[in-house]
Design a protein around this motif. Structure first.
Motif, PDB file in Angstrom:
ATOM      1  N   GLY A 119      42.623  47.067  45.527  1.00 44.23           N
ATOM      2  CA  GLY A 119      42.088  47.982  46.523  1.00 44.23           C
ATOM      3  C   GLY A 119      41.388  49.177  45.892  1.00 44.23           C
ATOM      4  N   TRP A 120      41.994  49.701  44.829  1.00 47.31           N
ATOM      5  CA  TRP A 120      41.398  50.844  44.150  1.00 47.31           C
ATOM      6  C   TRP A 120      40.068  50.449  43.498  1.00 47.31           C
ATOM      7  CZ3 TRP A 120      39.730  52.417  39.416  1.00 47.31           C
ATOM      8  CH2 TRP A 120      39.643  53.797  39.173  1.00 47.31           C
ATOM      9  N   ALA A 121      40.055  49.319  42.820  1.00 46.40           N
ATOM     10  CA  ALA A 121      38.833  48.868  42.148  1.00 46.40           C
ATOM     11  C   ALA A 121      37.743  48.509  43.151  1.00 46.40           C
ATOM     12  CB  ALA A 121      39.142  47.665  41.253  1.00 46.40           C
ATOM     13  N   MET A 122      38.127  47.873  44.264  1.00 49.07           N
ATOM     14  CA  MET A 122      37.133  47.513  45.262  1.00 49.07           C
ATOM     15  C   MET A 122      36.530  48.764  45.891  1.00 49.07           C
ATOM     16  SD  MET A 122      35.409  45.164  46.762  1.00 49.07           S
ATOM     17  CE  MET A 122      36.223  43.574  46.606  1.00 49.07           C
ATOM     18  N   GLY A 123      37.347  49.757  46.159  1.00 51.99           N
ATOM     19  CA  GLY A 123      36.815  51.014  46.695  1.00 51.99           C
ATOM     20  C   GLY A 123      35.829  51.656  45.744  1.00 51.99           C
ATOM     21  N   THR A 124      36.171  51.658  44.470  1.00 50.77           N
ATOM     22  CA  THR A 124      35.270  52.223  43.463  1.00 50.77           C
ATOM     23  C   THR A 124      33.949  51.464  43.416  1.00 50.77           C
ATOM     24  OG1 THR A 124      37.143  52.945  42.107  1.00 50.77           O
ATOM     25  CG2 THR A 124      35.023  52.715  40.994  1.00 50.77           C
ATOM     26  N   ALA A 125      34.027  50.138  43.402  1.00 50.47           N
ATOM     27  CA  ALA A 125      32.826  49.315  43.289  1.00 50.47           C
ATOM     28  C   ALA A 125      31.925  49.457  44.506  1.00 50.47           C
ATOM     29  CB  ALA A 125      33.214  47.859  43.081  1.00 50.47           C
ATOM     30  N   ILE A 126      32.525  49.492  45.704  1.00 46.94           N
ATOM     31  CA  ILE A 126      31.713  49.580  46.927  1.00 46.94           C
ATOM     32  C   ILE A 126      31.019  50.938  47.024  1.00 46.94           C
ATOM     33  CG2 ILE A 126      31.881  49.711  49.443  1.00 46.94           C
ATOM     34  CD1 ILE A 126      33.952  47.495  49.352  1.00 46.94           C
ATOM     35  N   VAL A 144      30.172  42.343  40.271  1.00 46.39           N
ATOM     36  CA  VAL A 144      31.514  42.911  40.108  1.00 46.39           C
ATOM     37  C   VAL A 144      32.302  42.807  41.412  1.00 46.39           C
ATOM     38  CG1 VAL A 144      32.794  45.040  39.644  1.00 46.39           C
ATOM     39  CG2 VAL A 144      30.795  44.453  38.265  1.00 46.39           C
ATOM     40  N   ILE A 145      31.651  43.112  42.542  1.00 48.22           N
ATOM     41  CA  ILE A 145      32.335  43.050  43.839  1.00 48.22           C
ATOM     42  C   ILE A 145      32.759  41.625  44.169  1.00 48.22           C
ATOM     43  CG2 ILE A 145      31.991  43.356  46.319  1.00 48.22           C
ATOM     44  CD1 ILE A 145      30.312  45.798  45.703  1.00 48.22           C
ATOM     45  N   VAL A 146      31.863  40.683  43.920  1.00 47.13           N
ATOM     46  CA  VAL A 146      32.218  39.282  44.196  1.00 47.13           C
ATOM     47  C   VAL A 146      33.357  38.835  43.274  1.00 47.13           C
ATOM     48  CG1 VAL A 146      31.371  36.911  44.173  1.00 47.13           C
ATOM     49  CG2 VAL A 146      29.919  38.751  45.062  1.00 47.13           C
ATOM     50  N   GLY A 147      33.340  39.307  42.029  1.00 51.70           N
ATOM     51  CA  GLY A 147      34.447  38.987  41.137  1.00 51.70           C
ATOM     52  C   GLY A 147      35.772  39.530  41.649  1.00 51.70           C
ATOM     53  N   LEU A 148      35.760  40.712  42.256  1.00 47.76           N
ATOM     54  CA  LEU A 148      36.982  41.265  42.855  1.00 47.76           C
ATOM     55  C   LEU A 148      37.426  40.427  44.056  1.00 47.76           C
ATOM     56  CD1 LEU A 148      36.199  45.092  42.622  1.00 47.76           C
ATOM     57  CD2 LEU A 148      37.908  43.817  41.325  1.00 47.76           C
ATOM     58  N   PHE A 149      36.464  39.917  44.828  1.00 41.50           N
ATOM     59  CA  PHE A 149      36.827  39.010  45.922  1.00 41.50           C
ATOM     60  C   PHE A 149      37.512  37.755  45.377  1.00 41.50           C
ATOM     61  CE2 PHE A 149      34.019  41.232  48.960  1.00 41.50           C
ATOM     62  CZ  PHE A 149      34.839  41.181  50.080  1.00 41.50           C
ATOM     63  N   LEU A 150      37.033  37.272  44.258  1.00 44.85           N
ATOM     64  CA  LEU A 150      37.649  36.113  43.630  1.00 44.85           C
ATOM     65  C   LEU A 150      39.112  36.403  43.275  1.00 44.85           C
ATOM     66  CD1 LEU A 150      36.751  33.248  42.719  1.00 44.85           C
ATOM     67  CD2 LEU A 150      36.354  34.219  40.456  1.00 44.85           C
ATOM     68  N   ALA A 177      36.027  28.973  45.124  1.00 39.37           N
ATOM     69  CA  ALA A 177      34.912  28.257  44.497  1.00 39.37           C
ATOM     70  C   ALA A 177      33.571  28.819  44.968  1.00 39.37           C
ATOM     71  CB  ALA A 177      35.009  26.772  44.824  1.00 39.37           C
ATOM     72  N   LEU A 178      33.447  29.087  46.267  1.00 37.71           N
ATOM     73  CA  LEU A 178      32.193  29.623  46.784  1.00 37.71           C
ATOM     74  C   LEU A 178      31.943  31.043  46.281  1.00 37.71           C
ATOM     75  CD1 LEU A 178      32.324  28.269  50.441  1.00 37.71           C
ATOM     76  CD2 LEU A 178      30.864  27.500  48.567  1.00 37.71           C
ATOM     77  N   ALA A 179      32.997  31.828  46.116  1.00 36.76           N
ATOM     78  CA  ALA A 179      32.827  33.171  45.547  1.00 36.76           C
ATOM     79  C   ALA A 179      32.332  33.065  44.110  1.00 36.76           C
ATOM     80  CB  ALA A 179      34.144  33.946  45.612  1.00 36.76           C
ATOM     81  N   LEU A 194      24.060  35.230  41.661  1.00 42.87           N
ATOM     82  CA  LEU A 194      23.627  36.608  41.437  1.00 42.87           C
ATOM     83  C   LEU A 194      23.063  36.767  40.023  1.00 42.87           C
ATOM     84  CD1 LEU A 194      26.493  38.619  43.196  1.00 42.87           C
ATOM     85  CD2 LEU A 194      24.054  38.721  43.760  1.00 42.87           C
ATOM     86  N   LEU A 195      23.752  36.165  39.048  1.00 43.02           N
ATOM     87  CA  LEU A 195      23.253  36.231  37.682  1.00 43.02           C
ATOM     88  C   LEU A 195      21.949  35.446  37.550  1.00 43.02           C
ATOM     89  CD1 LEU A 195      26.575  35.818  35.655  1.00 43.02           C
ATOM     90  CD2 LEU A 195      25.342  37.927  36.193  1.00 43.02           C
TER      91      LEU A 195
END
Length: 963
Positions: A189-196, A233-239, A277-279, A286-287
């Motif tokens: 949660g902390w990392a996702m808030g930072t990234a968003i 980075v955000i998609v990686g956090l979703f993963l 897998a889709l994430a 993206l890359l």
């Protein structure tokens, strides 16, 4: 800034506007802000200084308090962890956010504004840069504070002890769910808030640059690459989130029981893997979009991902539940119900309950009564609720005192173990007259309560009032007390200052007051100017700083409410609602039961979860699904010294905190014997376990699924209304044991029925402490439950008539706790009856109702009621007070064991005298006694004396007629 509208050309089609419509050009000079810079900077500095000093002041005050309590190492650990987390959180946020934001701001900082000269461009850049720096620092402080506030989660993550039990679905140790998963959720949660926040600000800066300066191929490519990497980075956090979501299925509430069920495992779990897998695919696109310069690839992948998530979260699981599970629900869910049963019983200690049969004979025999004298002699006749009012009327002594609660305990008195009621006489400054509520009175003189009141649970004096073993001020009674002062208790917290030039009020004596000086070492020192300044600021009270009554030895006592005190020292513990006061070795101590609890035990049904027959009880443990009574906290009522005694050495949660705070816990073996004698099984834990046991006494998945054998807690009548029966402490002989012991018991009834099915007991003495027993009644016999017994009492003609008579005479009838006391092979029901005048707050115990099998009696004493139900005495009620046949044939040689307790004295016998004058004198005396009884609301005595006067008058008439 030279901001102006672009000039219009004279050869435009419409020509220039007329002068009257022209807007004059205005230049906004950035240098004009310089006049305010120094004030803005000064204001910001002052605010930062105040925040810093206020934070340091609070830390310093807490440091002094923890040092005074003797747990400086605990505070050091907490504050150092918070500091590192704050610095780490703020630093990581500032690094990630700052680098991305300043990278996004570079095009604006490098490109001069349109139509601006060099100085104006420089000013714009300074304002722009200052805004970015200030915003970044401000946000980093917020995210650092958020990280620091989760010190507990981080510490248990780093020090968690294994449970030694794996969850049945993923094979992870339970400790992973209790200690690791909450911390991983916080990190996510902390990392996702930072990234968003970072990607939104960066995108906003790029948009601002585009609107202000237009398009630029280099900048456009830079922004596309930059934003793609940030989204990566955000998609990686979703993963990472999906990886954790798998384990959250063990806490699912979607199925027939709590925890992962068939649909969760066979429908939701596969879609979590598909979403992962889709994430991953989206992150790769993206890359790839960076290389091929095509944003449609990640957009398309993200679209497919969103569609699958929507279908996977709703349509497919619902279809599986409806068409696969519901037609074969028990077959599909059986293994998951088994998991739920096993986990719930382990998490609440229900698997340790020893189940035994209980014959539940129709009635208790007179022989069984005589064979259990200590049980009978300790049957509680005094109810806590009326007794609290009574203590308040007869033992407050002065209005500034207050009784907050009445506790039940046992003491050895005159060589015999007696069950007693104990209340602390605490001081409540709010009860002082308004004119006397000065700072000196409230803070320096009226600093503490004084003494206790104690009475046996079954003895009353002539007026129906409790027989006091400990009473008055100074305290007198059957037990020695050398430290009756109560500086720490259950009263709301307020600070006081001791060891001042003003002596403290100790207790009233005659026309004056006894004074004393605090001799303990509790609290924080006020000797230095720095300390006085810090506490004056902390409490917003300048008197602490300027009072001339303080000395170098003065100490300030605060956090004197024992529960507030314990929570400050150990916020990770959940406290029982009922701390109780103990008199040991002449001193007063509070014993507070503390729990280690969690809501992250896989498959365990949360307390009050509303499933499978659960009740929504108001309880400090509500919502948790694992609990242990791991700690007993002892707080001195005099100096506030606090000791945490480790009770359950096997509990992984308390073992984790023992590793974190090695100097916090003390082994139970080091507790003084005088305190060990008063340990009792906590009512809060017992009620939580019983509430779960009502359902999870069932171990067969099919029976639990069909809800065939659910139990419930019975009800009783109190003040003419139905209330749930509360667990009650008794001194009794557990079936199969040779001696009486102190236990906590509660009967249970089948759901939607009122007959008793079982009773559960928690033992509290010696080596048997903590053992749970369940005595189950025969299924082929009807055993009356408390509510049925209450109905039988109401239906008894003589008792009902007496209640109606009392109610018509300006008094209210208070029916106390109906206690079901197992004795021998049967159950004896006992209910005290109080009378309270409409003009008085002094309830008086007037009658004791005893129900034994088919026999009912209501007499002034328990002894008399037992004699009536066994046929050894006649009922004193105006009509027959028994129904049915006797439960046992009275023995000619045995009599019931007497129970202490005074009722109303019997009426004076009618003399056989021929003297008319003497008869007239006796009739007048009987009439006067009747009037006195009527004033006391003793209507039984009133009836007896009126009947006596009538018989005397009849004799007078006969004698005068014969003359």
């Amino acid at each position: 800034m030279a901001f102006q509208f672009p000039p219009r050309r004279e050869d435009d089609d419409l020509g220039p506007p007329p002068p009257v419509f022209r807007i004059p050009r205005q230049r906004i000079e950035f240098r004009s802000f310089g006049n305010y810079n120094r004030w803005i900077i000064l204001g910001v500095i002052l605010i930062l200084v105040y925040i810093t000093l206020n934070t340091l002041k609070s830390i310093y005050v807490d440091w002094l308090w923890f040092d005074g309590v003797g747990y400086r190492s605990v505070y050091s650990k907490v504050i150092s962890t918070q500091a590192w987390l704050f610095l780490g959180g703020a630093g990581v946020f500032l690094l990630y956010f700052g680098l991305n934001v300043f990278y996004a701001a570079r095009p604006v900082l490098r490109t001069p504004g349109p139509g601006l000269d060099e100085n104006e461009t420089a000013s714009l850049r300074r304002v722009y840069l200052l805004t970015l720096i200030a915003g970044s620092v401000f946000l980093s402080l917020i995210f650092g504070t958020i990280a620091a506030s989760h010190w507990n989660v981080v510490l248990v993550f780093l020090n968690g002890e294994p449970f030694g039990i794996n969850d049945p679905q993923f094979g992870r140790d339970i400790g992973f769910y209790v200690f690791d998963l909450p911390a991983l959720r916080f990190f996510y949660g902390w990392a996702m808030g930072t990234a968003i926040i970072a990607v939104l600000v960066a995108a906003g800066l790029y948009l601002f640059r585009f609107l202000m300066l237009g398009t630029d191929a280099a900048v456009t490519r830079q922004s596309r690459v930059h934003l793609a990497l940030m989204l990566f980075v955000i998609v990686g956090l979703f993963l990472f989130k999906y990886w954790m979501d798998r384990f959250d299925l063990n806490f699912s509430t979607n199925g027939v029981v709590y925890g992962a069920t068939y649909t969760d495992i066979h429908a939701r779990l596969p879609f979590i893997y598909v979403s992962m897998a889709l994430a991953g695919l989206t992150s790769l696109t993206l890359l790839a979009s960076i290389a091929v310069r095509n944003v449609m690839l990640p957009i398309g992948a993200a679209g497919v991902w969103a569609v699958v998530v929507v279908l996977g979260g709703a349509f497919y699981p619902a279809s599986v539940q409806r068409f696969t599970v519901q037609p074969n629900e028990l077959q599909k869910e059986r293994q998951y119900i088994e998991r739920n049963i096993e986990a719930t019983r382990a998490a609440f200690g229900l698997d340790q309950i020893e189940e035994k049969p209980f014959p539940a004979a129709e009635a208790v025999t007179e022989t069984e009564i005589n064979a259990n004298p200590d049980t009978v002699n300790n049957i509680r006749l005094l109810d806590v609720r009326p007794l609290l009012q009574t203590y308040g009327q007869i033992q407050l002594i002065r209005p500034l005192y207050k009784f907050t609660d009445v506790d039940i305990d046992r003491y050895e008195i005159d060589g015999v173990t007696r069950q007693v009621m104990v209340a602390a006489r605490e001081l409540s400054p709010s009860n002082l007259p308004v004119s006397a509520q000065s700072w000196v009175n409230k803070r320096l003189q009226f600093t503490h309560g004084y003494g206790i009141v104690m009475s046996p649970v079954n003895e009353v004096v002539q007026e129906g009032l409790p027989n006091l073993y400990m009473r008055d001020i100074p305290v007198t009674g059957k037990l020695p007390i050398t430290r009756p002062e109560i500086y720490y208790g259950e009263e709301p917290d307020h600070y006081v200052i001791v060891k001042t030039k003003d002596e403290e009020f100790d207790y009233p004596i005659g026309e004056g007051n006894e004074q004393n000086v605090f001799e303990g070492e509790g609290g924080a020192a006020l000797g230095s100017l720095l300390n006085r300044l810090a506490f004056a600021w902390q409490f917003g009270d300048v008197n602490i700083l300027i009072s001339g009554s303080l000395t170098p030895e003065s100490r300030i006592l605060f956090r004197r409410n024992i529960q507030l005190r314990i929570r400050e020292l150990a916020p990770f513990l959940t406290l029982d609602d009922d701390p109780y006061l103990v008199l040991a070795d002449g001193k007063l101590y509070w014993i507070q039961d503390a729990y280690t609890a969690s809501s992250h035990y896989p498959y365990s049904q949360p307390l009050g979860g509303g499933q499978a027959g659960q009740s929504d009880i108001a309880h400090p443990l509500a919502g948790t699904n694992y609990v242990r009574n791991s700690v007993k906290v002892v707080v001195s009522a005099y100096d506030g010294s606090t000791t945490f005694y480790l009770v359950d050495k096997e509990d992984p949660i308390i073992k984790t905190y023992a590793k974190i705070f090695p100097k916090l816990l003390t082994p139970l073996e080091e507790m003084p014997e005088a305190l060990k004698d008063h340990l009792r099984y906590p009512e809060g834990l017992f009620l939580a376990q019983v509430d779960q046991y009502r359902t999870y006494h069932i171990t067969d998945p099919g029976v639990l699924y069909n809800k065939e054998d659910l139990w419930t807690i019975p009800t009783e009548i109190f003040e003419s209304r139905d209330v749930q029966v509360e667990p009650y402490y008794v001194i009794m002989r557990i079936p199969g044991e040779s001696e009486e012991e102190f236990a906590l018991i509660l009967p249970l009834t089948p759901a939607r029925r009122q007959n008793t099915i079982a009773w559960v007991a928690a033992r509290s003495d010696g080596e048997n402490y903590g053992k749970l027993l369940s005595f189950r009644f025969p299924t082929n016999a009807l055993v009356f439950g408390p509510r049925q017994v209450e109905s039988r009492i109401d239906q008894d003609p003589a008792i009902s008539a007496q209640f109606s008579l009392w109610g018509q005479a300006g008094s209210s009838v208070i029916r106390g706790n109906l206690l079901m006391i197992p004795i021998g092979n049967g159950n004896l029901f006992v209910e005290p009856v109080y009378l309270q005048s409409a003009s008085s707050q002094l309830p008086e115990l007037k009658r004791v109702v005893v129900v034994n099998g088919n026999r009912i009696a209501m007499e002034p004493t328990l002894e008399r009621s037992l004699a009536v139900v066994f046929g050894d005495a006649e009922s004193s009620l105006p009509t027959a007070g028994t129904t049915g046949t006797p439960a046992a044939t009275p023995s000619a040689t045995s009599t019931p064991t007497p129970t202490p307790g005074a009722g109303t004295p019997t009426a004076t016998a009618v003399p056989l005298s021929g003297n008319v004058a003497e008869l007239a004198r006796q009739a007048e005396a009987a009439f006067e006694r009747a009037q006195t009884a009527l004033q006391r609301s003793d209507f039984a005595k009133y009836g007896e004396e009126i009947a006596l006067a009538q018989r005397l008058i009849e004799q007078i008439v006969q004698l005068t007629g014969n003359q």
